[in-house]
Design a protein around this motif. Structure first.
Motif, PDB file in Angstrom:
ATOM      1  N   MET A 156       0.823  -1.201   0.000  1.00  0.00           N
ATOM      2  CA  MET A 156       0.000   0.000   0.000  1.00  0.00           C
ATOM      3  C   MET A 156       0.860   1.256   0.000  1.00  0.00           C
ATOM      4  O   MET A 156       0.654   2.181  -0.775  1.00  0.00           O
ATOM      5  CB  MET A 156      -0.919  -0.008   1.240  1.00  0.00           C
TER       6      MET A 156
ATOM      7  N   SER B  90       1.349   3.863  -3.294  1.00  0.00           N
ATOM      8  CA  SER B  90       1.005   5.286  -3.198  1.00  0.00           C
ATOM      9  C   SER B  90       2.208   6.171  -3.499  1.00  0.00           C
ATOM     10  O   SER B  90       2.091   7.189  -4.184  1.00  0.00           O
ATOM     11  CB  SER B  90       0.459   5.601  -1.803  1.00  0.00           C
TER      12      SER B  90
ATOM     13  N   THR C 269     -10.489   9.232   4.580  1.00  0.00           N
ATOM     14  CA  THR C 269      -9.827   7.924   4.482  1.00  0.00           C
ATOM     15  C   THR C 269      -9.869   7.201   5.815  1.00  0.00           C
ATOM     16  O   THR C 269     -10.179   6.000   5.893  1.00  0.00           O
ATOM     17  CB  THR C 269      -8.369   8.111   4.030  1.00  0.00           C
TER      18      THR C 269
ATOM     19  N   GLN D 259      -0.228   2.943   6.425  1.00  0.00           N
ATOM     20  CA  GLN D 259      -1.242   2.652   5.405  1.00  0.00           C
ATOM     21  C   GLN D 259      -2.266   3.776   5.318  1.00  0.00           C
ATOM     22  O   GLN D 259      -2.688   4.162   4.229  1.00  0.00           O
ATOM     23  CB  GLN D 259      -1.948   1.340   5.735  1.00  0.00           C
TER      24      GLN D 259
ATOM     25  N   ALA E  66      -2.944   5.868   1.969  1.00  0.00           N
ATOM     26  CA  ALA E  66      -4.268   5.937   1.345  1.00  0.00           C
ATOM     27  C   ALA E  66      -4.711   7.383   1.185  1.00  0.00           C
ATOM     28  O   ALA E  66      -5.272   7.776   0.152  1.00  0.00           O
ATOM     29  CB  ALA E  66      -5.280   5.161   2.180  1.00  0.00           C
TER      30      ALA E  66
END
Length: 790
Positions: A8, A12, A324, A339, A343
């Protein structure tokens, strides 16, 4: 397959890298229609390829998707533009005032959403920026959010100045989908059409405007009304320049508008209240978990406050991060802090690919990452006061590299100022201010204002200390990278090996000096200040500024917007001499800001000693013919004006301009201010042997009243620079003057086309950098080219 956490975060980061690479492009790439196929590696099953190969393909896919997605958004937005042939022409159109108008000295400025165009022929972008200008003999034109108007406007394509360490207005406008700018043409009467628009966005903007009016009526002329307005609705224009300067000096400027901190704290407050109430009601708890209900209420509070701020880009970033977090909580997804941040990064860039260029993007994500870094994965829980102190220490050390890179300035009293300003503003002033927006609670505005009075008194006390801020040049990129690593080392837990080595990694940012011109060399920067003039001259050990450019509107001038940031980035923290050529606002408009920010040894000018612009000046002398001096092997000589003013020259004439000649070897630069034919004839009669020049700053911006054939022949410049604003109302430079220089085989440069001109000259050579060309990006406005010499 990579672990979810690593995957993740890595995905990103590589997506962000692709977006960043796109934003560095000179030309916008043309994407094939099948660009979404870059996502195919994401569909490869884990068992189909080796783990390393699949991970590499996914990361390359993430970077390609970031690049292509940002390019697609940019293509879509940039396709909506104003045709060249319709610039400056009258266009009648109908549309909606799309935001709360910002008030300036002579009128209003606002975004306008175009619904229809009555003039036959032009394509007008769907969203434009307009300004109104009130004349003395006209009734002021007042517009309000959500109103539908029929206007006659004169538009131009988005064009901003281009300078070292300068603000990029063009990408700012592109990010906000403003594709043309202009003003309302008052000779054709504007018509307010019946009926206000009833959309959600117009309702929000009308509410913001009513809040501003409510505050102004309630508090009147109270000194900090503007700060409370900014805290309530995000109208930063309500805060004066002096107040902003105080906030910057003390390092609390992030608190004095709707910031991510305020939105997060308000959301957290609503989360805590809802959670406490919900869990004490058994029926509600059985129907829906208290934590999820609190997340929804907290998110709604953040959304409301963000909308009240005008849905500005920095507030949006915070909202996306909180969204988020709320979504992950609602779907019962257990995620790590890294994470969550990854995100949020992805969501922010999907919503706004240009966010990656904003200092606030790096500071906001950097600050959150630092908080996670110093508080996460620690054994045991410290006292809340210790945790608060640890976070403040992390902000102080960890944000030094990005602050030096982006602003070349640090507040040395920031830890102290934030220690009392954060709780005072965030927990007292902001809640009281928001409650004060409601008519029954308007009395709370007085308490909020008194709290602000206390905060300002404490900040002003800090600002009187001997050393409040540290300013320096822009550090080289490698020192910033080393500084980031050093800051992270310093912030590691006690006992971590080589923690002390972080101090040495941070030192190069402060100790690496910017390159200086060698002996007998001179570095000259002709700034792009619009319709005006400002030139920085630097030798090996001395620096001078010739003119300070125009005053714009209100608290904005070329001094604080262009010159000071550029000088600071060059590592110039004092001026040996400031020359103010003559008393025209486009030449002395930034003087107050320069004198207030940078120590100046001597001011040399044709202005009188009691001129308002010189109230902060220390050393003073009149510029006059015959003055000369040498700095580091470079010779300077004043050729004009005469010691005494003749009857032919009035006190405020352009012909009083200080004319400066800079020489190294057989190469010369001539700065002429706004002299016209009278002064040109005097120079031809008295100094004909000193007029031959390598580089000439065109007299009076290339006006028809200057640059006579005989003057051009006597100077015979290799280069001439016209300093003028894009599509200026004076038509500078005049086409006849341009033709004269063309016929003399002179290479012509223009600040509106080339941006700032960076000149390096010695006895044997001259090199000129066109800043707009060398720092061009795909959104950079391209203008027409000058005719080439024969």
């Amino acid at each position: 397959m990579l672990g979810y956490s690593v995957g993740m975060v890595s995905f990103s980061l590589f997506f962000a890298l692709g977006v960043w690479i796109l934003q560095q492009q000179v030309d916008l790439p043309v994407l094939p229609f099948y660009w979404p196929l870059a996502a195919i590696p994401l569909l490869i099953p884990a068992y189909a390829t080796p783990r390393l190969v699949r991970s590499t393909l996914i990361l390359m896919s993430a970077m390609a998707l970031g690049f292509c997605y940002a390019a697609w958004i940019a293509q879509t937005r940039m396709s909506d533009s104003l045709p060249d042939e319709w610039q400056g022409k009258n266009i009648t159109l109908t549309g909606i005032v799309a935001e709360m108008p910002r008030i300036h000295e002579r009128g209003q400025r606002f975004a306008f959403e175009v619904e229809s165009v009555q003039t036959t022929g032009p394509h007008v972008p769907h969203r434009i920026q307009l300004a109104t200008y009130n004349n003395e003999n006209e009734t002021p034109l007042e517009m309000h959010a959500g109103e539908r108007w029929q206007l006659t406007v004169r538009l131009k394509q988005i064009h901003g100045s281009s300078n070292p360490n300068g603000f990029d207005f063009e990408v700012w406008a592109l990010e906000r989908d403003l594709r043309a700018s202009g003003y309302v043409y008052r000779k054709d009467s504007p018509n307010l059409l019946l009926g206000q628009v009833t959309t959600v966005s117009s309702f929000i903007e009308q509410s913001r405007e009513s809040v501003r009016t409510h505050f102004q009526k309630t508090l009147g002329d109270a000194p900090y009304t503007g700060i409370l307005v900014a805290l309530a609705i995000g109208d930063q224009a309500s805060i004066s320049a002096d107040q902003w300067q105080l906030f910057t000096h003390t390092g609390v400027n992030h608190l004095m508008s709707i910031s991510g901190l305020h939105i997060t704290m308000l959301s957290g407050l609503f989360f805590a209240i809802t959670y406490w109430l919900w869990r004490h009601n058994i029926a509600l708890t059985l129907r829906f978990p208290a934590r999820k209900a609190a997340a929804i209420v907290g998110l709604l509070a953040a959304l409301t406050y963000t909308l009240l701020s005008g849905f500005e880009i920095p507030a949006q970033r915070t909202l996306y991060m909180l969204s988020t977090f709320a979504v992950m909580l609602l779907i019962s997804r257990n995620i790590t802090l890294s994470q969550l941040l990854a995100a949020a990064l992805l969501v922010v860039l999907l919503a706004d690919p240009w966010a990656i260029l904003a200092p606030g993007f790096w500071l906001s994500f950097g600050a959150v990452a630092l908080i996670f870094y110093v508080t996460g994965n620690r054994l045991g829980r410290a006292h809340w006061l210790m945790e608060y102190g640890k976070v403040q220490w992390a902000m102080t050390i960890g944000l030094i590299p990005p602050l030096l890179a982006m602003f070349q300035q640090l507040s040395l009293v920031s830890p102290i100022a934030n220690a009392f300003a954060i709780p005072l503003v965030s927990f007292l002033v902001v809640p009281l201010t928001l409650l004060g927006t409601l008519p029954p609670f308007e009395w709370m505005l007085y308490i909020a204002h008194q709290a602000m009075v206390l905060c300002m008194w404490l900040l002003q006390a800090l600002d009187t200390l001997p050393l409040v801020t540290w300013t320096q040049h822009t550090p080289p990129a490698w020192t910033i990278a080393a500084g980031v690593i050093g800051a992270l080392l310093i912030l590691t837990p006690r006992g971590f090996p080589f923690r002390w080595f972080g101090i040495f990694l941070m030192l190069p940012m402060f100790l690496t000096e910017p390159p200086l011109p060698a002996e007998d060399n001179v570095h000259v920067v002709v700034f792009d200040v619009g319709q005006g003039l400002s030139v920085a001259i630097q030798t090996h050990r001395h620096t001078m500024l010739y003119d300070t450019g125009p005053d714009f509107t209100g608290d904005a001038d070329s001094g604080n917007r262009i010159i000071v940031p550029a000088l600071r980035g060059m590592g110039i923290n004092r001026l040996d001499k400031l020359i103010l050529s003559h008393d025209d606002i486009d030449h002395v408009g930034g003087t107050h800001s320069v004198l207030e920010t940078i120590p100046v040894d001597t001011v040399s000018t044709s202005l009188s000693a009691d001129h308002p612009s010189l109230r902060n000046a220390k050393g003073f002398e009149h510029c006059s013919d015959g003055q000369q001096w040498d700095w580091d092997g470079v010779h300077f000589e004043m050729l004009h004006p005469a010691d005494s003013i003749t009857s032919a020259v009035k006190p405020h004439d352009n012909d009083q301009s200080c004319v400066l000649r800079i020489s190294t070897g057989e190469r010369h630069i001539l700065l002429t201010g706004d002299i016209e034919k009278y002064s040109e004839e005097r120079l031809l009669n008295l100094h004909n042997d000193k007029l031959l020049t390598t580089l000439l700053i065109a007299p009076h911006h290339g006006s028809k009243s200057s640059s006579s054939e005989t003057f051009i022949a006597a100077t015979s410049p290799e280069y001439v620079i016209f300093t003028a604003a894009y599509r200026n109302r004076f038509n500078h430079p005049n086409p006849e003057v341009v033709q004269r220089y063309t016929e003399s085989n002179t290479e012509q440069l223009r600040s509106d086309i080339d941006g700032a001109l960076l000149v390096d000259m010695n006895a044997s050579s001259i090199q000129i950098e066109r800043f707009r060309k060398t720092h061009q990006r795909y959104w950079t406005h391209q203008t027409y080219e000058l005719p080439s010499p024969k």
